[in-house]
Design a protein around this motif. Sequence first.
Motif, mmCIF file in Angstrom:
data_model
loop_
_atom_site.group_PDB
_atom_site.id
_atom_site.type_symbol
_atom_site.label_atom_id
_atom_site.label_comp_id
_atom_site.label_asym_id
_atom_site.label_seq_id
_atom_site.Cartn_x
_atom_site.Cartn_y
_atom_site.Cartn_z
ATOM 1 N N THR A 148 -3.866 -14.874 -32.847
ATOM 2 C CA THR A 148 -2.660 -14.856 -32.024
ATOM 3 C C THR A 148 -1.439 -14.952 -32.928
ATOM 4 O O THR A 148 -1.407 -15.768 -33.859
ATOM 5 C CB THR A 148 -2.667 -16.043 -31.045
ATOM 6 O OG1 THR A 148 -3.733 -15.879 -30.101
ATOM 7 C CG2 THR A 148 -1.349 -16.144 -30.289
ATOM 8 N N GLY B 14 0.908 -5.370 -23.535
ATOM 9 C CA GLY B 14 0.486 -6.600 -22.892
ATOM 10 C C GLY B 14 0.280 -6.454 -21.397
ATOM 11 O O GLY B 14 -0.838 -6.235 -20.926
ATOM 12 N N ASP C 117 -3.574 -6.980 -20.409
ATOM 13 C CA ASP C 117 -3.560 -7.838 -19.214
ATOM 14 C C ASP C 117 -4.025 -7.088 -17.979
ATOM 15 O O ASP C 117 -4.781 -7.617 -17.148
ATOM 16 C CB ASP C 117 -2.145 -8.383 -18.976
ATOM 17 C CG ASP C 117 -1.659 -9.266 -20.116
ATOM 18 O OD1 ASP C 117 -2.480 -9.652 -20.970
ATOM 19 O OD2 ASP C 117 -0.447 -9.554 -20.165
ATOM 20 N N ALA D 26 0.892 -6.733 -28.816
ATOM 21 C CA ALA D 26 1.027 -7.829 -27.859
ATOM 22 C C ALA D 26 0.993 -9.198 -28.526
ATOM 23 O O ALA D 26 1.429 -10.186 -27.936
ATOM 24 C CB ALA D 26 -0.081 -7.735 -26.811
ATOM 25 N N TYR E 213 -1.900 -10.625 -29.436
ATOM 26 C CA TYR E 213 -3.107 -11.261 -28.908
ATOM 27 C C TYR E 213 -4.199 -11.308 -29.987
ATOM 28 O O TYR E 213 -4.217 -10.489 -30.914
ATOM 29 C CB TYR E 213 -3.636 -10.479 -27.711
ATOM 30 C CG TYR E 213 -2.763 -10.492 -26.479
ATOM 31 C CD1 TYR E 213 -1.595 -11.254 -26.401
ATOM 32 C CD2 TYR E 213 -3.116 -9.739 -25.366
ATOM 33 C CE1 TYR E 213 -0.811 -11.263 -25.258
ATOM 34 C CE2 TYR E 213 -2.336 -9.732 -24.205
ATOM 35 C CZ TYR E 213 -1.181 -10.493 -24.171
ATOM 36 O OH TYR E 213 -0.410 -10.486 -23.028
ATOM 37 N N THR F 179 -6.300 -12.686 -24.375
ATOM 38 C CA THR F 179 -4.855 -12.841 -24.252
ATOM 39 C C THR F 179 -4.363 -13.898 -25.235
ATOM 40 O O THR F 179 -5.154 -14.538 -25.937
ATOM 41 C CB THR F 179 -4.458 -13.236 -22.823
ATOM 42 O OG1 THR F 179 -5.149 -14.434 -22.470
ATOM 43 C CG2 THR F 179 -4.827 -12.141 -21.834
ATOM 44 N N ARG F 180 -3.041 -14.062 -25.279
ATOM 45 C CA ARG F 180 -2.423 -14.980 -26.236
ATOM 46 C C ARG F 180 -3.070 -16.361 -26.180
ATOM 47 O O ARG F 180 -3.275 -16.933 -25.111
ATOM 48 C CB ARG F 180 -0.932 -15.092 -25.935
ATOM 49 C CG ARG F 180 -0.169 -16.000 -26.900
ATOM 50 C CD ARG F 180 1.307 -15.992 -26.593
ATOM 51 N NE ARG F 180 1.870 -14.663 -26.787
ATOM 52 C CZ ARG F 180 2.287 -14.179 -27.958
ATOM 53 N NH1 ARG F 180 2.186 -14.918 -29.052
ATOM 54 N NH2 ARG F 180 2.796 -12.961 -28.036
#
Length: 516
Positions: free
Chosen positions: A224, A403, A408, A450, A452, A474-475
């Motif tokens: 991340t 993202g 997402d 993003a 991530y 995701t993050r």
Amino acid sequence: MRVTMTAMVLTGSLLALPATAAPQVEEVSLEQLSAQLAAGKTSSVALTRAYLARIAKIDRRGPTLRSLIALNPDALAQARALDAERVAGRVRGPLHGVPILLKDNIETADPIATTAGSLALARNITRRDAPLVARLRAAGAVILGKTNLSEWANIRSTRSMSGWSAVGGLVRNPYALDRTACGSSSGSGAAVAASLAAAAVGTETDGSVTCPSSINGLVGLKPTLGLVSAERVVPISHSQDTPGPMARSVRDVALLLGGMTGETTDYAAALSTSALSGTRVAVIRPPELRPALASRYDAALAVLRAAGAELVEVTPPKLEGLGEAELLVLKTELKADLNAYLATTPASVTTRTLADVIAFDRAHAATEMPYFGQELFEAAEQTKGLDDPAYRAARATSLRLAGAQGIDAMLRQARATLLVEPSYDAAWPSDRVYGDQYGGPSASQLPAIAGYPHLTVPMGLADGLPVGLSFIATRGGDQAVLGAGYAYEQRARARVAPRYLATAGVNAAADAGAVR
């Protein structure tokens, strides 16, 4: 100048060491080395000597991988000090006394330059540690040396040849010496694959950890954004740059990540073979995969199912304009960030701006631009700064597409927590005329933009060359991708050690033999 510099650094007294006293290091993991040190079966000095002997044997001789730019002349002294600490009862953790390699765009306080592969930075001996290096030292790691890379982390030209730098030459892939090691962390990938260290640190802006890891049969994590500090790393983009750990196993990557972050989080302790049980996973199936890659991917998906994952195929959305937006962001930030970095370098570095570097390359074209030019540098120099409305709009667009409308959206569509896809296809031939010729799948762009986490894990060989499986979350989902990657790895056991063949293919071993 390149030949003289390299010979001076790599053939010094450190390499004149007896190989007979060296412990076994080939295909020995960081975790195993740590256990051997703890049990008193070896010492940090012995391990450091063993790696130096192996580097002497196969990096500049034998297969001539050219994966290293410089050895640290203080490495043995660091190892001796850490051995003394262990004898005195002070053990800093699992990295204590383990030799580690760093990509040569990461600053260290050791008496070696941080060149980013460019002769313009040949005298960039900063005598300061990047925060990630300071944390690795605090964890007890020995800084063994610096690895070769695609010059300037592969941002100089659209026609570049991955793995080539004016300082280090062309990195060769340990699986097939005529194939690319990918980039830009080419040397880190080739060196760890060849057991010149148990683990190394690379850096990624878009694919520069995950591609060389996949193509060299390694595990590699692009964390991340912000989890690992990118301070005192020669920059491209503050929006996307991140260092990342590279090793031959997920556990080793987790151990190195813990040292790089300096956090109390024990990423390795949380690994479990049951991490995929009951987990919904979104699956991307890129169109028209080559049969050999499709076969490996199908086998990997079967392993995920056997591990208890529920697989849901998703269709990637069309994200028109993403590439153009990312490129404008990278060019704009390159000029701003590199100018800011160069201003902090020692007075011995005469290139103080991107414009100075462009002029240096023109003045030294025979050594700096024998194969490809610097059209991306020149385009970056024409950008209008971080306050430019076009830049700001491009960054907002790229974030939204990668993202919210990219990763997402696919995870929401599948009601999943993880996304998987092939990392890349196998390594392409290194081509000095046309540069990188690759049109296969790539999993790197969306998580890179993003910010991530993106983990690649070996899923075996396709026509004799490594290919990887990507896990994306995701993050903040770094532990999730490590856990899923570990659960897969422990069942698949898909990594195959390199054989240093001259070329690749189904009958490569019979046709070409091994080069030693």
